[in-house]
Design an enzyme around this catalytic site. Structure first.
Site, PDB file in Angstrom:
ATOM      1  N   ARG A  77       0.826  -1.212   0.000  1.00  0.00           N
ATOM      2  CA  ARG A  77       0.000   0.000   0.000  1.00  0.00           C
ATOM      3  C   ARG A  77       0.860   1.262   0.000  1.00  0.00           C
ATOM      4  O   ARG A  77       0.549   2.244  -0.675  1.00  0.00           O
ATOM      5  CB  ARG A  77      -0.958  -0.017   1.200  1.00  0.00           C
ATOM      6  CG  ARG A  77      -2.056  -1.055   1.012  1.00  0.00           C
ATOM      7  CD  ARG A  77      -2.854  -1.285   2.258  1.00  0.00           C
ATOM      8  NE  ARG A  77      -3.554  -0.091   2.722  1.00  0.00           N
ATOM      9  CZ  ARG A  77      -4.074   0.029   3.941  1.00  0.00           C
ATOM     10  NH1 ARG A  77      -3.971  -0.958   4.807  1.00  0.00           N
ATOM     11  NH2 ARG A  77      -4.690   1.118   4.291  1.00  0.00           N
ATOM     12  N   HIS A 128      -6.889   6.186  13.038  1.00  0.00           N
ATOM     13  CA  HIS A 128      -6.407   4.827  12.760  1.00  0.00           C
ATOM     14  C   HIS A 128      -4.902   4.759  12.526  1.00  0.00           C
ATOM     15  O   HIS A 128      -4.418   3.783  11.965  1.00  0.00           O
ATOM     16  CB  HIS A 128      -7.181   4.240  11.568  1.00  0.00           C
ATOM     17  CG  HIS A 128      -8.644   4.034  11.868  1.00  0.00           C
ATOM     18  ND1 HIS A 128      -9.603   3.864  10.895  1.00  0.00           N
ATOM     19  CD2 HIS A 128      -9.301   3.968  13.058  1.00  0.00           C
ATOM     20  CE1 HIS A 128     -10.793   3.702  11.469  1.00  0.00           C
ATOM     21  NE2 HIS A 128     -10.635   3.768  12.770  1.00  0.00           N
ATOM     22  N   GLY A 195     -16.663  10.839   2.383  1.00  0.00           N
ATOM     23  CA  GLY A 195     -16.044   9.626   1.845  1.00  0.00           C
ATOM     24  C   GLY A 195     -15.825   8.511   2.843  1.00  0.00           C
ATOM     25  O   GLY A 195     -14.794   7.837   2.796  1.00  0.00           O
ATOM     26  N   THR A 196     -16.810   8.302   3.709  1.00  0.00           N
ATOM     27  CA  THR A 196     -16.700   7.143   4.603  1.00  0.00           C
ATOM     28  C   THR A 196     -17.980   6.320   4.523  1.00  0.00           C
ATOM     29  O   THR A 196     -19.076   6.881   4.414  1.00  0.00           O
ATOM     30  CB  THR A 196     -16.414   7.551   6.068  1.00  0.00           C
ATOM     31  OG1 THR A 196     -16.468   6.375   6.884  1.00  0.00           O
ATOM     32  CG2 THR A 196     -17.381   8.579   6.613  1.00  0.00           C
ATOM     33  N   ASN A 221     -20.766  11.878  -0.466  1.00  0.00           N
ATOM     34  CA  ASN A 221     -20.443  10.496  -0.833  1.00  0.00           C
ATOM     35  C   ASN A 221     -21.240  10.155  -2.093  1.00  0.00           C
ATOM     36  O   ASN A 221     -22.397  10.555  -2.193  1.00  0.00           O
ATOM     37  CB  ASN A 221     -20.862   9.562   0.329  1.00  0.00           C
ATOM     38  CG  ASN A 221     -20.221   8.193   0.253  1.00  0.00           C
ATOM     39  OD1 ASN A 221     -20.215   7.550  -0.785  1.00  0.00           O
ATOM     40  ND2 ASN A 221     -19.679   7.733   1.375  1.00  0.00           N
ATOM     41  N   ALA A 239     -16.041  13.875  -3.730  1.00  0.00           N
ATOM     42  CA  ALA A 239     -15.496  14.912  -2.851  1.00  0.00           C
ATOM     43  C   ALA A 239     -14.681  15.938  -3.640  1.00  0.00           C
ATOM     44  O   ALA A 239     -14.793  17.140  -3.406  1.00  0.00           O
ATOM     45  CB  ALA A 239     -14.631  14.267  -1.769  1.00  0.00           C
TER      46      ALA A 239
END
Ligand code: OAD
Length: 248
Positions: A77, A128, A195-196, A221, A239
């Site tokens: 990633r 996170h 965007g979640t 979104n 977005a």
């Protein structure tokens, strides 16, 4: 309907944006989608790595069972990310913070990609963690992983193994991150959720806290989420296209 011009943004949202003093923005993987970062969910799909669902490879159990496999997934990633740049949505949020039009502006992200900071956002609450940090499994020292450098294999303080400094499934959040975010959520007048999929808690509880304390809630979104029905305004679209329109 996809919104494409400023006149299609509801007047009430533009007014709230113009007059609010305390604003909280919560972002998820969708804000980075237009930079080329794959989302975990959305479009009816879930991410899979070498046959393992992302919530298996990104789990606390996997760190114990197969740390090299966890690193392989995070290295992969990071390798994608190092060639990607912030998009118009990240940049709009930088402007919102820098213009000091709000007396309190809090940016909370679930993303580990570092693109908010790369764009210029400061004091970002990373719920996170970050893919650009490693953490010692023993003494918990953290180490920055530089874009073009090979990451360290062992802790420079105690020699133990390092792991990604990211919250994995089955783990608790970094100390203080949720508390700070929840306090800002309870105080904000305008909460913009971008965007979640709003499925992962406790991050998904922040808009609920904001709404319960009287904030105006806006979601951006392309798809509906479990949060949509609670929102005062839902902007259906990308977005990178919509954020610029709100401020005009
Ligand atoms: P998800 O992948 O669950 O959801 C991404 C959301 O972005 C979806 O609802 C998409 O419809 C939306 N989306 C896609 N393109 C977009 C665009 N151009 N503009 C706006 N929205 C767009 O990502 P998160 O909700 O961030 O946790 O996932 C939450 C957590 O689950 C992540 O932080 C990660 C994962 O497990 C950890 O890594 C700990």
């Amino acid at each position: 309907m996809q919104l494409s011009t400023a006149s299609q943004i509801p007047v009430e949202l533009r007014e709230r944006f113009a007059t609010a003093q305390r604003v909280l923005v919560l972002t998820g993987a969708g804000i980075s989608a237009e930079s080329g970062v794959p989302t975990f969910r959305g479009g009816g799909n879930s991410a899979v790595w070498k046959g393992l669902p992302f919530d298996v490879i990104s789990s606390a159990q996997m760190v114990k069972r197969d740390l090299p496999a966890v690193w392989e997934w995070f290295d992969y990633r990071r390798d994608i990310l190092k060639n990607l740049a912030p998009n118009a949505a990240h940049k709009a949020i930088v402007r919102w913070q820098r213009q000091s039009r709000f007396s309190e502006f809090t940016l909370v992200t679930q993303n580990v990609d570092g693109l908010h900071q790369y764009a210029g956002s400061t004091d970002v609450i990373e719920m996170h963690g970050s893919i650009w940090r490693a953490r010692c499994i023993s003494c918990h020292s953290t180490f920055e992983i530089l874009r073009d450098d090979k990451r360290q294999e062992e802790c420079a303080s105690c020699g133990e193994h390092l792991r990604p400094d990211v919250v994995l499934f089955g783990e608790i959040l970094p100390t203080g991150a949720f508390e700070r975010a929840a306090e800002a959520a309870a105080k904000c007048e305008l909460c913009i959720v971008i965007g979640t999929s709003a499925l992962v808690y406790p991050a998904a509880s922040l808009p609920e806290i904001a709404k319960a304390n009287g904030a105006f809630l806006c979601e951006i979104n392309p798809e509906r989420t479990p949060l949509s029905d609670l929102c005062d305004v839902v902007l259906t679209g990308k977005a990178g296209e919509l954020l610029d329109l709100i401020e005009h």
